[in-house]
Each structure stands twice: as C-alpha cells, then as structure tokens.
Design a protein around this motif. Structure first.
Motif, short mmCIF file in Angstrom:
data_model
loop_
_atom_site.label_atom_id
_atom_site.label_comp_id
_atom_site.label_asym_id
_atom_site.label_seq_id
_atom_site.Cartn_x
_atom_site.Cartn_y
_atom_site.Cartn_z
N THR A 36 0.85 -1.20 0.00
CA THR A 36 0.00 0.00 0.00
C THR A 36 0.88 1.23 0.00
O THR A 36 2.03 1.22 0.44
CB THR A 36 -0.93 0.01 1.21
OG1 THR A 36 -0.14 0.03 2.42
CG2 THR A 36 -1.85 -1.21 1.20
N GLN A 38 0.58 5.87 0.14
CA GLN A 38 -0.20 7.10 0.30
C GLN A 38 0.66 8.26 -0.17
O GLN A 38 1.86 8.29 0.08
CB GLN A 38 -0.62 7.33 1.76
CG GLN A 38 -1.60 6.30 2.28
CD GLN A 38 -1.95 6.54 3.73
OE1 GLN A 38 -1.27 7.30 4.44
NE2 GLN A 38 -3.02 5.90 4.20
N PRO A 91 -10.02 6.82 -11.69
CA PRO A 91 -9.06 5.95 -10.98
C PRO A 91 -7.64 6.16 -11.51
O PRO A 91 -7.41 6.41 -12.69
CB PRO A 91 -9.56 4.54 -11.30
CG PRO A 91 -11.00 4.71 -11.63
CD PRO A 91 -11.12 6.05 -12.30
N GLU A 93 -4.53 4.27 -12.28
CA GLU A 93 -4.15 2.87 -12.51
C GLU A 93 -3.04 2.75 -13.58
O GLU A 93 -3.22 2.12 -14.62
CB GLU A 93 -5.38 2.05 -12.94
CG GLU A 93 -6.46 1.99 -11.88
CD GLU A 93 -7.66 1.17 -12.33
OE1 GLU A 93 -7.82 1.00 -13.56
OE2 GLU A 93 -8.41 0.71 -11.47
N SER A 110 -0.51 0.11 -10.36
CA SER A 110 -1.08 0.78 -9.18
C SER A 110 -2.59 0.90 -9.33
O SER A 110 -3.11 1.04 -10.44
CB SER A 110 -0.46 2.17 -9.00
OG SER A 110 0.89 2.06 -8.60
N HIS A 111 -3.28 0.86 -8.19
CA HIS A 111 -4.72 1.10 -8.14
C HIS A 111 -4.93 2.15 -7.06
O HIS A 111 -4.87 1.84 -5.86
CB HIS A 111 -5.48 -0.19 -7.81
CG HIS A 111 -5.25 -1.29 -8.80
ND1 HIS A 111 -5.98 -1.42 -9.95
CD2 HIS A 111 -4.34 -2.30 -8.79
CE1 HIS A 111 -5.55 -2.47 -10.62
NE2 HIS A 111 -4.53 -3.02 -9.94
N GLY A 112 -5.18 3.38 -7.42
CA GLY A 112 -5.30 4.48 -6.45
C GLY A 112 -6.58 5.27 -6.59
O GLY A 112 -7.20 5.30 -7.67
N ARG A 113 -6.97 5.93 -5.45
CA ARG A 113 -8.15 6.78 -5.43
C ARG A 113 -7.79 8.08 -4.70
O ARG A 113 -6.92 8.12 -3.84
CB ARG A 113 -9.32 6.11 -4.71
CG ARG A 113 -9.88 4.87 -5.40
CD ARG A 113 -10.64 5.27 -6.66
NE ARG A 113 -11.31 4.11 -7.25
CZ ARG A 113 -10.74 3.25 -8.08
NH1 ARG A 113 -9.45 3.42 -8.40
NH2 ARG A 113 -11.41 2.24 -8.59
N GLY A 127 -3.48 4.08 -2.42
CA GLY A 127 -3.80 2.91 -3.22
C GLY A 127 -2.88 1.75 -2.96
O GLY A 127 -2.14 1.71 -1.97
#
Length: 665
Positions: A36, A38, A91, A93, A110-113, A127
C-alpha cells in the motif's frame, strides 16, 4: 476503578485485534506481491507500508516520492494520468516500471483513489501497488516474438523479391538499422581473405569513415567485426569508451556524435559460411538490449538466406547468359554454314552451266571430234552436279525450305527410277542387283523424285563400298500399315563407333587412301531428312567392319496408287518448240554466250544482254516471246526486270524463265 480497568482491557483487546489484522494484511499483501502507499498532496511526501521493502527491495518504507523512482520512458504517461485523476476523479491505474535499490526496474500496476478532506478538497492519493513483472515480461516477450515474426514475414518477402546482390545488401542494412533504432549501420561483407573485410553497404554513414575498418588488423578497426566474421559471435557493448578492450580511435564518424553503444551481428549462411557482419552504432549509452540482439539475429538469418539466393541467382544468370551466348554463337555458325553451302552451290553452278552447254554444243556440231574428251567432261560435270545438288539440298533442309510435290505412287515405280540412275555404276563395277519388289500393292504418298533420291543414295553407297562382282539385294514388302524397303550389300560394313553418327552431316567412314569412293558425307543425312519429311524412318544394321550392311526404310502405306508403272525420265523433260525469239540476260558472259550459241544451234533466234537496263533497251527492238533471266543481276535484279518486262509486253505475250544458282525453284 473497575470502569478504567474495563477500558484498559478493551484497548488491549482492540490493539491485539489491530495487530492481528495488520499481520493478516501483511501476509495477504506479501502473498499477493502487493503493497500500500499514500501520497500527501499538500507536502508531496509519500509513505509506503511494510510490504514495500519486500516487494521492491528498498531499505526504507517511508521515502520522498520523486520521478527518479520511475523509468524515464514512463514518466510522462504517469504524470498525465495523475493530473487526470486529480481533475476528474478518475481511478489512478498506471502500469509503470519502478526502480529497485539495486538499480534494476520491475513492472508494477497501481490502483489508487483520491481522498478528500472535510472541506471537500483533494487531500491524499492512496492505493495499492502490485508486482506484475513476470506476467508483463511474458507478455512483452510474446509481443516481441509476434513483432519479430511479422517483421520476418514482411522482410522475407521484401528480401526474396530482390535478387540484385548490391541492392539487397543495402536493403538489409537500411531495414535492420531502422528496426533496432540505431543511428548508423553498416554491412561489411566477408572478403574471403584472413583479416580482410570486403565491400559494404551503409546507412547514414560516410564511406570514407567505414573504409578505415576494411583491414581488420589495423588499429582503427574495431574487434567487433573480427569477432563476428571469424568467431560468428554477436557482440553488444553498452559503452565502448568504458570498455578497456576497445580503442576510441576511429569510432566517431563524420557528422555524428561520439558512438558509445555498439551491436555487431554475423550474417551466416546455412552452410556455415559467413557472408559478413552487420554493425550498428548509437550515441546513447546502453541503447541496445537483448531484445535488439534477438531481433537483429533473426533478421540476419533471414537476410543470409536471401543473400544466398541472390548469389545463386547471379551464378545461374551468368551461366544462363553464357549458355545463351553459346547457343546464339552456334546458331550464327549454323546459319553461316547454311549461307555458305547455298553460296557455294551458287558459285559452283555458275561455271557448270556454260560447261554443260558447251558440251551440248560440241555434241551438236560434230559427233566424231573429241569423243573421249567429251565423255570425260560429261562424267565430271555429272559428278559435280550431284555434289552441288546435295549441298543445295542440305541448305534447303536445314532452313526448312524443302517442299515435296506429293502424289500416290507404287514403291516399285520409285525404286525403278533409282535403279535406272544407279545402273551405269553397277555395270561399271560388274555387281549383281537382286530385286524382290512387287509391281503393285505397296502404294505410298510421296514426292517420286525426292523419294527416288533416297534410294539412289543408298544404292550408290552400296555399289561404292562393295567389292566389284559382289551382290546387292533390294527387297520391298508390307508390314501392317507400313511399306518396308531393305537394301543389303556385302561391302565394308559399319564399325560400332561410327553407327551412332552414321546419319549426321559430313560424317564418313574410313576411306581408301585414294578416296576412290568420293562424296562429301551428306548423302545419308539427306536420305534421313527426306524419309522423315515423308513420315518415314531409315535405319542401318551391320555385323561389323568387312561384314556388309543393311539399310531399312519404312514409309506410311497409303490406300491406292494412281499409277503402278514406273515414271519415264522423258516424261519430266519440258519439250521446247523450235523457232522462238529468246532474250538471254545474264551477267556471266560465258553462260550467256554458250546458251546463246546452243539456242541458235537448235533453231531459235536469240539475243544477249548482260544487265537489266540493257535488256529493257534490247527487248524494245528485239520483241522476244521468251526471256531467260538470271536472278542475281547487278543494279536491277531478275525480279525487277521481270516486272518491267511484263508491264511492257503484257502477262500473256512474254514467257519468263528464271536461271539461278541459288537453291530455290
């Protein structure tokens, strides 16, 4: 106190549950090869969890996020997606290559919000990052393999269609230089001599620079070429300057920055022969990768096949050109031979005509004078005439000019004519001719004169090559739809080495020292061609030298004969009435004068001109009813003179007779 204790126990339970959850999360992230992260939008600081160190091999989970961790080729794409996520909330990504602490890169997704604060403004981007390096590398290899196959297919067709060696070498160099992304490229061809590179094809590089590499032993020549040409090795250098094995001398072509990266690939034929070396350069350090090696090597293999085909095509084309040249020379020689034979016949016939005419005059004037001498002249003239006729027949046959005047006739009539011609020679050598030929029942569709010539040649040979007093047998019979004629003698026979060439032109067996048999060696060749023109065959058989010979002629048997009686020679002689007015035009003075005297002696009135112009003037006053014209006249040939005479006298008032030594009717 009890309440405080209960709270403390609850906090302990919650902490333990949190610890258990974190441990479970750590196990799950590690198993999934994920971590993870940030990113604080206000401070620009990034924090990464405990799994990041395991995943990416970094020493500290909490580092400042910078572009330095991202592969240079991916930075622009990541920045653009980051801005789109902040502006539209989409998103985040990206698939990017992230650098480990050891300097290598790995593929991640990556998968982030976006996380928002109480004020509704973006506060943080958070993410998960996942290791996709193994799957991505497999996908890239598959894409590369597909791209290589597509490229090989395209270039294979392109290379195969180019058979010119020099253009093909340039095409190979240009294509591979572009595909591997090199700034310059060269194809050095193997000269076949130790330490020497031959000619070369170039891509964006001057020939004066590359010329320095031709001698692989020189201080300017890079060992890259030597290794590929001699050891068949692929050599890739990330930085030639930093490698102690290579000198920087001569590695900077005119108009180019210093070349740092090199890639050298051998071009090896299927036989193992090294056609040459492809050498590529780039100013950037580490420009060429293992993928470039594989691509260049695959295309070099394809190029080797094309170069081998081009070399083979060049060899075949050279051989074909030599063969075509040889065939053309043979045709020219054959044509010149035919022209020579026709001209020889013409040149020999010209003096023969006045000799024969003079002989006729001698016989007309006085039968008692020079009787023996006349016989000598007659025999020699007849002999020369036969030789000339044979020469002209060869010329006609080889040029396809011989035409047959066919009629249905009994084979017996044809053989009677041949026997009549050969009889004087038979009588002279006191030989017996046994004849077994039916008068009727063997009809053939043939030219009587030409077919009689076949059997005349065979009879004459049998007589000449047999001892005096020996016997010759002539038989004719039917065999289904064929007429078979056999001629057997007791003569010198035919040797085994002569038999395969017996019917070739100018081929003769062994002769007596005095050449008493005579001839030019063309009679059997003429007989064979005449038989074939009649749809027949001719063959020979002999038990060997001194044991006689048998010649067999087969001809198609036809349905019915128009006449079974032998043709009389007198029936083929045109009867000329006496008392005519004859104009003689011939540039051969002897021929013209002797013919003039002969015609006068047999009762005609004649006049002589030696060219076409004089003939037209003479014809106006002489008013001939017959004109005998030489075809080969100077200035105005016989054809043109004939047209002008017809125009002047009309087509029915003047009879024209052509006289020529050329082998035509």
């Amino acid at each position: 106190v009890g309440q405080l204790a209960a709270q403390a126990l609850e906090r302990a339970r919650l902490y333990e549950a949190l610890q258990t959850g974190e441990e479970q999360l750590r196990v799950a992230l590690t198993a999934a090869r994920a971590a993870t992260w940030q990113y604080d939008l206000a401070t620009g600081m990034a924090s990464r969890d405990f799994s990041y160190r395991v995943l990416l091999g970094v020493r500290d989970e909490r580092v400042v996020a910078t572009n330095e961790a991202i592969h240079p080729d991916d930075r622009a794409a990541v920045r653009a997606q980051f801005e789109r996520t902040l502006e539209g909330g989409t998103p985040f990504e990206p698939e990017i290559r992230v650098r480990r602490d050891d300097g290598t890169y790995m593929w991640t997704r990556s998968h982030g919000r976006v996380m928002y604060g109480p004020d509704g403004k973006p506060r943080m981007l958070a993410g998960v990052i996942v290791d996709i390096d193994e799957a991505k590398q497999a996908s890239l290899r598959a894409d590369e393999e597909r791209r290589i196959n597509e490229t090989l297919h395209r270039l294979g067709s392109s290379f195969a269609s180019e058979l010119d060696h020099d253009r093909l070498a340039r095409l190979i160099t240009d294509e591979i230089t572009t595909l591997v992304g090199a700034e310059l490229g060269a194809f050095f061809e193997n000269s076949g001599e130790a330490g020497e590179a031959g000619s070369f094809a170039l891509h964006t590089i001057s020939s004066s620079h590359v010329e320095r590499y031709r001698d692989l032993r020189s201080p300017h020549a890079t060992p890259l070429l030597a290794q590929t040409l001699v050891a068949h090795q692929i050599v890739r250098l990330d930085d030639v300057v930093a490698d102690p094995r290579y000198s920087t001398a001569g590695v900077q072509p005119e108009g180019h920055p210093l070349v740092r990266s090199y890639l050298a690939v051998p071009v090896v034929a299927r036989s193992g022969e090294v056609f040459g070396s492809l050498l590529f350069g780039h100013a950037a350090v580490g420009r060429f990768t293992a993928a470039h090696e594989r691509l260049a090597a695959s295309i070099a293999s394809q190029a080797a096949v094309a170069l081998e085909n081009a070399r083979l095509y060049k060899t075949v084309r050279a051989h074909k050109e030599q063969l075509e040249l040889a065939i053309e020379r043979a045709r020219l020689a054959d044509r010149r031979k035919d022209e020579f034979l026709a001209m020889l016949g013409h040149e020999l016939r010209n003096p023969l005509a006045p000799i024969a005419t003079a002989l006729e005059l001698m016989e007309l004037k006085d039968q008692r004078v020079l009787h023996k001498e006349r016989d000598v002249i007659r025999r020699q003239v007849d002999y020369l005439s036969r030789l000339i006729d044979d020469l002209l027949d060869v010329s006609r046959i080889t040029r396809g000019k011989l035409q047959l005047s066919r009629q249905v006739i009994e084979i017996g009539a044809v053989l009677a004519k041949a026997i009549e011609i050969a009889s004087p020679l038979l009588e002279k050598r006191m030989q017996k001719l046994a004849i077994d030929v039916p008068r009727e029942g063997l009809p053939v569709d043939a030219d009587p004169t030409r077919l009689a010539q076949v059997f005349q040649n065979l009879l004459t040979n049998a007589v000449k090559y047999s001892e005096p007093g020996s016997q010759i047998v002539l038989r004719a019979r039917s065999n289904e739809d064929r007429v078979v004629v056999e001629l057997t003698d007791q003569g010198i026979g035919i040797s085994a080495d002569l038999m395969p060439r017996l019917f070739d032109l100018f081929v003769q067996g062994d002769r007596a020292p005095d050449r008493s048999q005579g001839g030019l060696g063309i009679g059997l060749a003429i007989a064979k061609n005449l038989c074939e023109l009649h749809g027949g065959t001719i063959s020979a058989a002999s038990a060997g030298t001194g044991r006689g010979s048998t010649f067999t002629v087969t001809l198609p048997r036809t349905v019915r004969a128009e006449s079974s009686s032998p043709a009389r020679a007198s029936e083929h002689v045109a009867r000329v009435a006496t008392g005519g007015r004859v104009l003689i035009v011939d540039d051969n003075v002897d021929a013209a004068q002797t013919l003039h005297e002969f015609l006068t002696a047999v009762g005609h009135e004649s006049a002589v001109a030696y060219d076409g112009v004089a003939a037209l003037e003479l014809a106006a006053s002489f008013r001939p009813d017959t004109a005998v014209l030489d075809i080969g006249l100077p200035v105005m040939d016989g054809y043109e003179l004939a047209r002008k005479l017809r125009e002047r006298f009309g087509p029915d008032k003047l009879r024209l007779i052509a006289v020529t030594g050329y082998g035509q009717e």
